[in-house]
Design a protein around this motif. Structure first.
Motif, PDB file in Angstrom:
ATOM      1  N   GLU A 466       0.741  -1.336   0.028  1.00 25.62           N
ATOM      2  CA  GLU A 466       0.164  -0.187  -0.176  1.00 25.62           C
ATOM      3  C   GLU A 466       0.863   1.256   0.074  1.00 25.62           C
ATOM      4  OE1 GLU A 466      -2.553  -0.367   3.445  1.00 25.62           O
ATOM      5  OE2 GLU A 466      -3.672  -1.778   2.671  1.00 25.62           O
ATOM      6  N   ILE A 467       1.709   1.474   0.847  1.00 20.01           N
ATOM      7  CA  ILE A 467       2.757   2.383   1.029  1.00 20.01           C
ATOM      8  C   ILE A 467       3.583   2.818  -0.281  1.00 20.01           C
ATOM      9  CG2 ILE A 467       4.825   3.154   2.028  1.00 20.01           C
ATOM     10  CD1 ILE A 467       4.000   2.055   4.771  1.00 20.01           C
ATOM     11  N   ASN A 468       4.132   1.542  -0.870  1.00 22.40           N
ATOM     12  CA  ASN A 468       4.892   1.757  -2.172  1.00 22.40           C
ATOM     13  C   ASN A 468       3.850   2.371  -3.432  1.00 22.40           C
ATOM     14  OD1 ASN A 468       7.972   1.263  -1.993  1.00 22.40           O
ATOM     15  ND2 ASN A 468       6.896  -0.040  -0.231  1.00 22.40           N
ATOM     16  N   VAL A 469       2.725   1.475  -3.583  1.00 25.63           N
ATOM     17  CA  VAL A 469       1.945   2.022  -4.616  1.00 25.63           C
ATOM     18  C   VAL A 469       1.608   3.401  -4.518  1.00 25.63           C
ATOM     19  CG1 VAL A 469      -0.436   1.698  -5.467  1.00 25.63           C
ATOM     20  CG2 VAL A 469       1.116  -0.222  -4.991  1.00 25.63           C
ATOM     21  N   GLU A 470       1.472   3.919  -3.225  1.00 25.86           N
ATOM     22  CA  GLU A 470       0.890   5.243  -3.068  1.00 25.86           C
ATOM     23  C   GLU A 470       2.032   6.407  -3.254  1.00 25.86           C
ATOM     24  OE1 GLU A 470      -1.515   8.422  -2.132  1.00 25.86           O
ATOM     25  OE2 GLU A 470      -1.900   6.282  -2.547  1.00 25.86           O
ATOM     26  N   ILE A 471       3.322   5.734  -2.843  1.00 28.53           N
ATOM     27  CA  ILE A 471       4.682   6.352  -3.453  1.00 28.53           C
ATOM     28  C   ILE A 471       4.856   6.769  -4.985  1.00 28.53           C
ATOM     29  CG2 ILE A 471       7.111   6.623  -3.546  1.00 28.53           C
ATOM     30  CD1 ILE A 471       6.985   5.089  -0.803  1.00 28.53           C
ATOM     31  N   MET A 472       4.504   5.494  -5.605  1.00 29.42           N
ATOM     32  CA  MET A 472       4.571   5.546  -7.094  1.00 29.42           C
ATOM     33  C   MET A 472       3.476   6.524  -7.798  1.00 29.42           C
ATOM     34  SD  MET A 472       3.857   2.381  -9.518  1.00 29.42           S
ATOM     35  CE  MET A 472       1.957   2.105  -9.025  1.00 29.42           C
ATOM     36  N   LEU A 473       2.299   6.446  -7.176  1.00 31.48           N
ATOM     37  CA  LEU A 473       1.268   7.292  -7.634  1.00 31.48           C
ATOM     38  C   LEU A 473       1.520   8.762  -7.631  1.00 31.48           C
ATOM     39  CD1 LEU A 473      -1.921   5.160  -6.758  1.00 31.48           C
ATOM     40  CD2 LEU A 473      -0.689   5.292  -8.964  1.00 31.48           C
ATOM     41  N   ARG A 474       1.906   9.178  -6.234  1.00 28.67           N
ATOM     42  CA  ARG A 474       2.198  10.443  -5.860  1.00 28.67           C
ATOM     43  C   ARG A 474       3.346  10.909  -6.853  1.00 28.67           C
ATOM     44  NH1 ARG A 474       1.263  11.723   0.486  1.00 28.67           N
ATOM     45  NH2 ARG A 474      -0.663  10.387   0.743  1.00 28.67           N
ATOM     46  N   LEU A 475       4.627  10.177  -6.937  1.00 31.01           N
ATOM     47  CA  LEU A 475       5.488  10.560  -7.852  1.00 31.01           C
ATOM     48  C   LEU A 475       4.968  11.056  -9.177  1.00 31.01           C
ATOM     49  CD1 LEU A 475       8.234   7.934  -7.130  1.00 31.01           C
ATOM     50  CD2 LEU A 475       8.495  10.337  -6.664  1.00 31.01           C
ATOM     51  N   GLN A 476       3.935  10.185  -9.800  1.00 31.53           N
ATOM     52  CA  GLN A 476       3.495  10.427 -10.876  1.00 31.53           C
ATOM     53  C   GLN A 476       2.434  12.019 -11.058  1.00 31.53           C
ATOM     54  OE1 GLN A 476       1.334   7.014 -12.160  1.00 31.53           O
ATOM     55  NE2 GLN A 476       3.111   5.654 -12.399  1.00 31.53           N
ATOM     56  N   GLU A 477       1.604  11.931 -10.045  1.00 30.67           N
ATOM     57  CA  GLU A 477       0.820  13.068 -10.024  1.00 30.67           C
ATOM     58  C   GLU A 477       1.503  14.381  -9.726  1.00 30.67           C
ATOM     59  OE1 GLU A 477      -3.034  10.304  -8.336  1.00 30.67           O
ATOM     60  OE2 GLU A 477      -1.751  11.555  -6.882  1.00 30.67           O
ATOM     61  N   THR A 478       2.514  14.337  -8.966  1.00 29.73           N
ATOM     62  CA  THR A 478       3.358  15.803  -8.936  1.00 29.73           C
ATOM     63  C   THR A 478       4.144  15.880 -10.251  1.00 29.73           C
ATOM     64  OG1 THR A 478       4.915  14.409  -7.594  1.00 29.73           O
ATOM     65  CG2 THR A 478       3.337  15.518  -6.226  1.00 29.73           C
ATOM     66  N   GLY A 479       4.079  14.904 -10.982  1.00 27.17           N
ATOM     67  CA  GLY A 479       5.231  14.976 -12.111  1.00 27.17           C
ATOM     68  C   GLY A 479       6.709  14.933 -11.837  1.00 27.17           C
ATOM     69  N   VAL A 480       7.014  14.544 -10.783  1.00 24.84           N
ATOM     70  CA  VAL A 480       8.451  14.576 -10.261  1.00 24.84           C
ATOM     71  C   VAL A 480       9.097  13.456 -11.043  1.00 24.84           C
ATOM     72  CG1 VAL A 480      10.047  13.914  -8.488  1.00 24.84           C
ATOM     73  CG2 VAL A 480       8.104  15.570  -8.017  1.00 24.84           C
ATOM     74  N   ALA A 481       8.452  11.954 -11.184  1.00 22.99           N
ATOM     75  CA  ALA A 481       9.287  11.015 -11.986  1.00 22.99           C
ATOM     76  C   ALA A 481       7.846   9.971 -12.201  1.00 22.99           C
ATOM     77  CB  ALA A 481      10.126  10.335 -11.129  1.00 22.99           C
ATOM     78  N   ALA A 482       8.218   9.040 -13.079  1.00 21.03           N
ATOM     79  CA  ALA A 482       7.149   7.996 -13.381  1.00 21.03           C
ATOM     80  C   ALA A 482       8.074   6.699 -13.077  1.00 21.03           C
ATOM     81  CB  ALA A 482       6.856   8.058 -14.796  1.00 21.03           C
ATOM     82  N   LEU A 483       7.623   5.837 -12.231  1.00 16.53           N
ATOM     83  CA  LEU A 483       8.186   4.518 -11.905  1.00 16.53           C
ATOM     84  C   LEU A 483       6.939   3.534 -12.174  1.00 16.53           C
ATOM     85  CD1 LEU A 483      10.089   4.935  -8.719  1.00 16.53           C
ATOM     86  CD2 LEU A 483      10.820   5.201 -11.004  1.00 16.53           C
ATOM     87  N   SER A 484       7.206   2.299 -12.507  1.00 17.38           N
ATOM     88  CA  SER A 484       6.087   1.559 -12.251  1.00 17.38           C
ATOM     89  C   SER A 484       6.344   0.401 -11.441  1.00 17.38           C
ATOM     90  CB  SER A 484       6.000   0.763 -13.627  1.00 17.38           C
ATOM     91  OG  SER A 484       7.410  -0.198 -13.784  1.00 17.38           O
ATOM     92  N   ASP A 485       5.525  -0.684 -10.992  1.00 21.50           N
ATOM     93  CA  ASP A 485       5.634  -1.407  -9.838  1.00 21.50           C
ATOM     94  C   ASP A 485       5.630  -2.834 -10.414  1.00 21.50           C
ATOM     95  OD1 ASP A 485       2.941  -1.511 -10.265  1.00 21.50           O
ATOM     96  OD2 ASP A 485       2.468  -1.664  -8.345  1.00 21.50           O
ATOM     97  N   THR A 486       6.122  -3.884  -9.412  1.00 22.65           N
ATOM     98  CA  THR A 486       6.002  -5.217  -9.880  1.00 22.65           C
ATOM     99  C   THR A 486       6.091  -5.914  -8.702  1.00 22.65           C
ATOM    100  OG1 THR A 486       6.781  -7.095 -11.385  1.00 22.65           O
ATOM    101  CG2 THR A 486       8.401  -5.566 -10.590  1.00 22.65           C
ATOM    102  N   THR A 487       6.007  -7.307  -8.858  1.00 21.66           N
ATOM    103  CA  THR A 487       6.184  -8.293  -7.689  1.00 21.66           C
ATOM    104  C   THR A 487       7.171  -9.424  -8.116  1.00 21.66           C
ATOM    105  OG1 THR A 487       3.892  -7.877  -6.767  1.00 21.66           O
ATOM    106  CG2 THR A 487       5.221  -9.960  -6.053  1.00 21.66           C
ATOM    107  N   ILE A 488       8.277  -9.478  -7.205  1.00 21.78           N
ATOM    108  CA  ILE A 488       9.314 -10.458  -7.711  1.00 21.78           C
ATOM    109  C   ILE A 488       9.688 -11.407  -6.381  1.00 21.78           C
ATOM    110  CG2 ILE A 488      11.763 -10.863  -8.077  1.00 21.78           C
ATOM    111  CD1 ILE A 488      11.759  -8.162  -9.423  1.00 21.78           C
TER     112      ILE A 488
END
Length: 525
Positions: A466-488
């Protein structure tokens, strides 16, 4: 104010009208034509065209568009990577098809304000989300010029067909394939892989599959790949009528590479069970972590077991041209077919992929159909090579020009250095992660993909996700950076795929700073 033009206005005068058009004009002036003929609308209004009545106006608009395009790319760092679209923009793209004309300058204004202003973001230096190249301006000009020329790459004797085959030859040489190999440019990796697997299926079927169809197979075919294989391969085997079960996923080792011993065992098991092992897929850069299978070992197994050896090199095949890292894909030159993507590490504007096949005859035999209207001639336009004989498409755009122009401008050596640069940047990012707890590196980067996460102590895997998905979405929404996510291996994580010639070390430092800041902020809510 720009002058508007009427789409039904008079055509500009021409000093070289076709003879048939002159005949029509003479007939229209003839006193012997009937009144009924003279009142036909097409005669009174004149023939319509999509060309403008005033080319000088279009030239001025085109210059303005180019100026805006240069500004758009040149100032890309000043803009957010991505931003949400307001409802007004969203509503624009739900409007019905227009019935009446809109002045072209107004059409361009809409494009500038509502399309260019809300991109996916992959040309931005901090776009590291899905695995995409970041384009280049010369390639964009190539796409424009290709569209202006308007050539159809089904084949024939014309310059675009020669450029297309020269680019295929260059790509062939980059990965070390022989000069006798063939290839075809396609939309991207999914189709390039489908081309290679189609040839593999037909060659290894043991019967004339083009005539008999898959229902005639007396043994189910098997295709082998690692459990990290791209999802396009499932689509491919399903499209080929083999079914998802035909794709046997083999477990991977600690480096997420296909387990060679497990592969050998699976082939033996399938033969004993009455299956027909047909193809092994080696992956040169997995989509999750960038792992590269042991391609030389897979080549040996393919020879020993009489399998077709296909390499999905859409991520990493072009590492072959990187002086510091080419060793990572040793063995790719032994493949029977390879899929690769110039719109990734050659940074061609989307879209362009390539399928290469070692045996030109087998490649052509898989696709060639020559009805009378597509047969070659000893002279004239149809005297050239028919490129449609090597793939699914009869009509195809001139995607080669953007690749050709960029390679001519920069030379292949520069693209090799840029690949080395991205791999070095991934190593730098991994080191930054290691040195900034509570960040955790999930997989050691082999090439240019870094998997990591924010891990405060004492939290469950569910809460960490939950935390890391939210980090990813906020990075995108603020326009700072675009990352994706996965499960390994059961661990959800953030994924940075650095396939970007604009990325600088300070961009990676900013990413770490923002992830730490957002991680503290999110984990306290």
């Amino acid at each position: 104010m720009p002058r508007r033009w009427n789409c039904r206005g008079p055509r500009p005068a021409s000093s070289s009208q076709p003879s048939r058009e002159r005949e029509r004009e003479m007939e229209a002036r003839s006193p012997h034509r009937s009144a009924e003929t003279l009142t036909q609308p097409e005669v009174l209004a004149g023939p319509e065209t999509l060309d403008p009545p005033d080319w000088s106006f279009v030239a001025a608009l085109a210059h303005r568009i180019v100026d805006d395009a240069v500004d758009h790319v040149g100032r890309v760092r000043e803009r957010p990577v991505w931003r949400p679209m307001p409802e007004t923009v969203d509503a624009l793209f739900r409007a019905p098809v227009p019935d009446r004309p809109t002045p072209v300058e107004d059409v361009y204004r809409l494009v500038k304000d509502a399309v260019l202003a809300y991109p996916m973001g992959n040309i931005h230096p901090r776009f590291w989300s899905w695995y995409m190249g970041s384009g280049n301006f010369t390639g964009a000009l190539g796409d424009f010029l290709a569209a202006i020329q308007g050539s159809n790459l089904g084949g024939g004797s014309h310059a675009a067909a020669l450029v297309d085959q020269q680019v295929v030859g260059w790509l062939r040489d980059m990965i070390g394939f022989p000069e006798t190999a063939s290839g075809t440019l396609v939309s991207g990796g999914s189709v390039a892989n489908l081309i290679g697997l189609t040839v593999a299926r037909n060659v290894k079927a043991g019967l004339d599959l083009r005539e008999e169809g898959v229902a005639a197979l007396n043994q189910p075919l098997r295709v082998y790949a690692s459990d990290q294989v791209h999802s396009c391969h499932r689509k491919a085997v399903e499209t080929l009528g083999l079914g998802n079960r035909a794709l046997r996923r083999i477990r991977t080792d600690s480096r997420y590479r296909i387990d060679v011993a497990a592969l050998r065992a699976a082939i033996g098991e399938d033969r004993t069970a009455g299956m027909r092992p047909a193809c092994v897929i080696g992956t040169a850069g997995t989509v999750n972590s960038g792992a590269v299978d042991d391609l030389s070992a897979l080549a040996e197994i393919a020879v020993e077991e009489d399998l077709w050896f296909h390499v999905d090199g859409c991520i990493g095949a072009l590492i072959s041209i990187a002086p510091q890292n080419a060793w990572r894909v040793k063995g790719i030159e032994r493949a029977d077919s390879v899929a690769l993507d110039p719109h990734k590490w050659l940074h061609a504007p989307f879209e362009v992929g390539c399928a290469l096949v070692r045996d030109r005859t087998k490649h052509r035999e898989t696709f060639a159909v020559s009805p009378e209207f597509l047969q070659g001639m000893p002279r004239g336009i149809a005297s050239g090579q028919w490129l449609h004989e090597f793939g699914f498409q009869t009509s195809r755009g001139f995607g080669a020009l953007k690749v050709w122009m960029a390679l001519m401008e920069h030379g292949v050596a520069k693209f090799g250095r840029l690949i080395d640069q991205n791999i070095a940047q991934a190593a730098l990012l991994a080191n930054l992660v290691r040195s900034h707890p509570p960040l955790e590196l999930i997989a050691e980067p082999e090439i240019n993909i870094v998997c990591f996460r924010y891990v405060p102590e004492g939290l469950s895997e569910e809460r960490l996700k939950e935390i890391n998905v939210e980090i990813m979405l906020r990075l995108q929404e603020t326009g700072v950076a675009a990352l994706s996510d996965t499960t390994i291996r059961g661990k959800h994580c953030l994924r940075a795929a650095i396939c970007n010639h604009r990325t600088r070390p300070e961009d990676l430092t900013l990413l770490i700073s923002e992830v730490l800041h957002l991680g503290r902020e999110v984990s306290q809510t």
